[in-house]
Design an enzyme around this catalytic site. Structure first.
Site, PDB file in Angstrom:
ATOM      1  N   ARG A 171       0.838  -1.211   0.000  1.00 41.10           N
ATOM      2  CA  ARG A 171       0.000   0.000   0.000  1.00 41.10           C
ATOM      3  C   ARG A 171       0.875   1.265   0.000  1.00 41.10           C
ATOM      4  O   ARG A 171       0.493   2.310  -0.516  1.00 41.10           O
ATOM      5  CB  ARG A 171      -0.962   0.040   1.200  1.00 41.10           C
ATOM      6  CG  ARG A 171      -1.760   1.354   1.238  1.00 41.10           C
ATOM      7  CD  ARG A 171      -2.873   1.335   2.230  1.00 41.10           C
ATOM      8  NE  ARG A 171      -2.457   0.999   3.571  1.00 41.10           N
ATOM      9  CZ  ARG A 171      -1.804   1.817   4.395  1.00 41.10           C
ATOM     10  NH1 ARG A 171      -1.471   3.034   4.020  1.00 41.10           N
ATOM     11  NH2 ARG A 171      -1.468   1.430   5.603  1.00 41.10           N
ATOM     12  N   TYR A 188     -15.030  16.364 -15.907  1.00 37.67           N
ATOM     13  CA  TYR A 188     -15.523  14.987 -15.793  1.00 37.67           C
ATOM     14  C   TYR A 188     -16.521  14.892 -14.632  1.00 37.67           C
ATOM     15  O   TYR A 188     -16.280  15.454 -13.551  1.00 37.67           O
ATOM     16  CB  TYR A 188     -14.333  14.040 -15.586  1.00 37.67           C
ATOM     17  CG  TYR A 188     -14.747  12.635 -15.265  1.00 37.67           C
ATOM     18  CD1 TYR A 188     -15.508  11.901 -16.169  1.00 37.67           C
ATOM     19  CD2 TYR A 188     -14.408  12.045 -14.062  1.00 37.67           C
ATOM     20  CE1 TYR A 188     -15.913  10.615 -15.875  1.00 37.67           C
ATOM     21  CE2 TYR A 188     -14.793  10.749 -13.756  1.00 37.67           C
ATOM     22  CZ  TYR A 188     -15.560  10.042 -14.667  1.00 37.67           C
ATOM     23  OH  TYR A 188     -15.960   8.773 -14.366  1.00 37.67           O
ATOM     24  N   ASP A 205      -6.193  17.424 -15.705  1.00 39.84           N
ATOM     25  CA  ASP A 205      -6.547  16.054 -16.058  1.00 39.84           C
ATOM     26  C   ASP A 205      -6.323  15.910 -17.560  1.00 39.84           C
ATOM     27  O   ASP A 205      -7.026  16.508 -18.369  1.00 39.84           O
ATOM     28  CB  ASP A 205      -8.020  15.812 -15.676  1.00 39.84           C
ATOM     29  CG  ASP A 205      -8.506  14.399 -16.014  1.00 39.84           C
ATOM     30  OD1 ASP A 205      -7.897  13.752 -16.871  1.00 39.84           O
ATOM     31  OD2 ASP A 205      -9.516  13.978 -15.417  1.00 39.84           O
ATOM     32  N   LYS A 240      -7.774   4.622 -19.476  1.00 38.32           N
ATOM     33  CA  LYS A 240      -8.174   4.990 -20.848  1.00 38.32           C
ATOM     34  C   LYS A 240      -7.016   4.763 -21.831  1.00 38.32           C
ATOM     35  O   LYS A 240      -6.661   3.642 -22.093  1.00 38.32           O
ATOM     36  CB  LYS A 240      -8.659   6.439 -20.870  1.00 38.32           C
ATOM     37  CG  LYS A 240      -9.484   6.858 -19.650  1.00 38.32           C
ATOM     38  CD  LYS A 240     -10.771   6.092 -19.539  1.00 38.32           C
ATOM     39  CE  LYS A 240     -11.522   6.519 -18.278  1.00 38.32           C
ATOM     40  NZ  LYS A 240     -12.739   5.789 -18.058  1.00 38.32           N
TER      41      LYS A 240
HETATM   42  N1  PLP Z   1     -10.941  11.807 -15.812  1.00 36.59           N
HETATM   43  C1  PLP Z   1     -11.582  11.672 -16.985  1.00 36.59           C
HETATM   44  C2  PLP Z   1     -11.453  12.753 -17.994  1.00 36.59           C
HETATM   45  C3  PLP Z   1     -12.372  10.545 -17.235  1.00 36.59           C
HETATM   46  O1  PLP Z   1     -13.020  10.424 -18.398  1.00 36.59           O
HETATM   47  C4  PLP Z   1     -12.479   9.552 -16.227  1.00 36.59           C
HETATM   48  C5  PLP Z   1     -13.312   8.345 -16.429  1.00 36.59           C
HETATM   49  O2  PLP Z   1     -14.032   8.227 -17.397  1.00 36.59           O
HETATM   50  C6  PLP Z   1     -11.807   9.733 -15.030  1.00 36.59           C
HETATM   51  C7  PLP Z   1     -11.037  10.871 -14.859  1.00 36.59           C
HETATM   52  C8  PLP Z   1     -11.894   8.745 -13.928  1.00 36.59           C
HETATM   53  O3  PLP Z   1     -11.121   7.613 -14.182  1.00 36.59           O
HETATM   54  P1  PLP Z   1     -11.389   6.205 -13.481  1.00 36.59           P
HETATM   55  O4  PLP Z   1     -12.690   5.687 -14.024  1.00 36.59           O
HETATM   56  O5  PLP Z   1     -10.216   5.360 -13.800  1.00 36.59           O
HETATM   57  O6  PLP Z   1     -11.536   6.466 -12.006  1.00 36.59           O
END
Ligand code: PLP
Length: 402
Positions: free
Chosen positions: A60, A118, A190, A215
């Site tokens: 962890r 998001y 992000d 992704k």
């Molecule tokens: N940031 C973006 C732009 C996303 O599209 C997503 C998920 O679709 C996330 C963060 C979150 O990622 P996770 O599903 O791996 O937690």
């Protein structure tokens, strides 16, 4: 007496021979599943745990396979950056996002974020962090002047997305960095939708880059993870939150995500080419009200994307809004024969989602309108299929729409 004769069966089965020392360098990273690491002395354990000696103590806190992945993302994002870049790996994109927000905010702090961010990030800021005294202002559009106007003396963080989901608006990274630094805040971006194969925000003055590695980095829809990279002193603060909140990336996932990085430029280049061809074709369809893709020359952020992104790469997602309402958008999805209706993006399958009912369900009607998301809007994440087949698939579904 040999060791085998000395001990009884149960003991012998537990204390088996150790793994051999790796005298040669394995070409791909070993997956270290062990949740704990043994020491020769109690002092050595105390020193490693206390950070006085390098090593691993507990997964962890640090796992060798997760560290390998984090360092790899830091290397890719840090390409062209003169200063040192550090990285931390997380069990999901949201674990990475939470750790950054928890590291740099607290009761009385203020965050400026895009209204179109998001849905999970939006929900975390509005529903969770608000309960702990963190205030957020959600800015409509992506004009840096609006971000500047939203800053307050207690603004600690400006949040952005390199390419926004699902509007595909492009953040003016250098301008936002200036706004954040003038306000005494950090700029956290992000960059999931871009990946380092399209844009590397650290080059443009961004302090911290966050990825849902689930992704494009992984790229095969078979592993969930996240990463945060940036200046080592900032990443150390994020790491401290990760250790305390427990969001470490699991070793098997770290292996898969690391393997994905080798083909990232190949996959993303192909996805960008497909997305461009798809957008070019769909703007001409009579049932389509709007196509959002930064690679289209009339996209409001086309020039910005050209300046910030690698040549000819505008991302692998295209957002299509057919004429009509929510039912129309859902009918577009239902009529597709090749593209799959599914969560997520960035994998080798083309995936669609109807934004208002899925990825952005946390946003109410006013928030959706503020974010520029239509009732019928559908996001396409282009996979690795042949572009002509994907275009024909979308066209037949649009043609058949009631
Ligand atoms: N940031 C973006 C732009 C996303 O599209 C997503 C998920 O679709 C996330 C963060 C979150 O990622 P996770 O599903 O791996 O937690």
């Amino acid at each position: 007496m040999s060791r085998d004769e000395e001990y009884r069966e149960g003991t012998r089965s537990v204390h088996l021979p150790r793994s051999p020392e790796l005298a040669s360098d394995p070409l791909v990273p070993p997956v270290v599943h062990s949740s704990t690491f043994a020491f020769e002395t109690a002092q050595e354990y105390a020193d490693v745990l206390g950070g006085r000696k390098p090593g691993f103590s507990y997964t962890r806190i640090d796992n060798p396979t997760a560290v390998t992945f984090a360092n790899a993302v830091a290397a890719l994002e840090g390409f062209g950056v003169a200063a040192d870049v550090a990285g931390e790996a997380f069990g999901s994109g949201m674990a990475a996002i939470s750790a950054v927000l928890l590291a740099f905010t607290g009761s009385g702090a203020h965050v400026v974020a895009p209204a179109a961010c998001y849905g999970g990030t939006f929900g975390l800021l509005r529903n969770v962090l608000a309960r702990f005294g963190v205030e957020s202002t959600f800015v409509e559009g992506n004009d840096p002047a609006a971000y500047r106007a939203a800053c307050r003396p207690n603004t600690r963080l400006i949040w952005g997305e390199t390419i926004a989901n699902p509007t595909l608006a492009v953040a003016d990274l250098p301008a936002l960095a200036t706004v954040a630094h003038d306000a005494g805040a950090l700029l956290a971006i992000d960059s999931t939708f871009a990946s380092p194969a399209v844009c590397r925000p650290l080059e443009h003055g961004v302090d911290l880059v966050i990825h849902a590695a689930t992704k494009y980095l992984g790229g095969h829809s078979d592993a969930t993870g996240g990463a945060v990279v940036g200046r080592p002193d900032l990443v150390a603060q994020v790491r401290a939150v990760r250790v305390d909140t427990g969001g470490i990336l699991a070793p098997d996932e770290a292996y898969l995500l690391h393997r994905g990085l080798a083909t990232l430029p190949l996959r993303v280049a192909r996805q960008c080419t497909t997305a461009q061809a798809f957008a070019d074709a769909l703007v001409r369809h009579p049932r389509v009200a709007r196509v959002d893709y930064p690679g289209l020359s009339d996209h409001p952020d086309h020039a910005l994307a050209k300046a910030l992104f690698d040549s000819g790469r505008y991302g692998g997602c295209v957002t299509v809004t057919p004429n009509g309402d929510q039912a129309t958008g859902m009918a577009l999805c239902d009529g597709l024969r090749l593209a799959r209706i599914a969560a997520s993006l960035g994998g080798h399958h083309t995936i669609v989602s109807h934004a208002a009912s899925t990825t952005h369900r946390q946003l109410d009607e006013a928030a959706l309108a503020a974010a520029g998301i239509g009732a019928a809007t559908v996001r396409f994440s282009m996979g690795l299929e042949d572009p002509a087949d994907l275009i024909a698939d979308a066209e037949q579904s649009l043609d058949a729409m009631p």
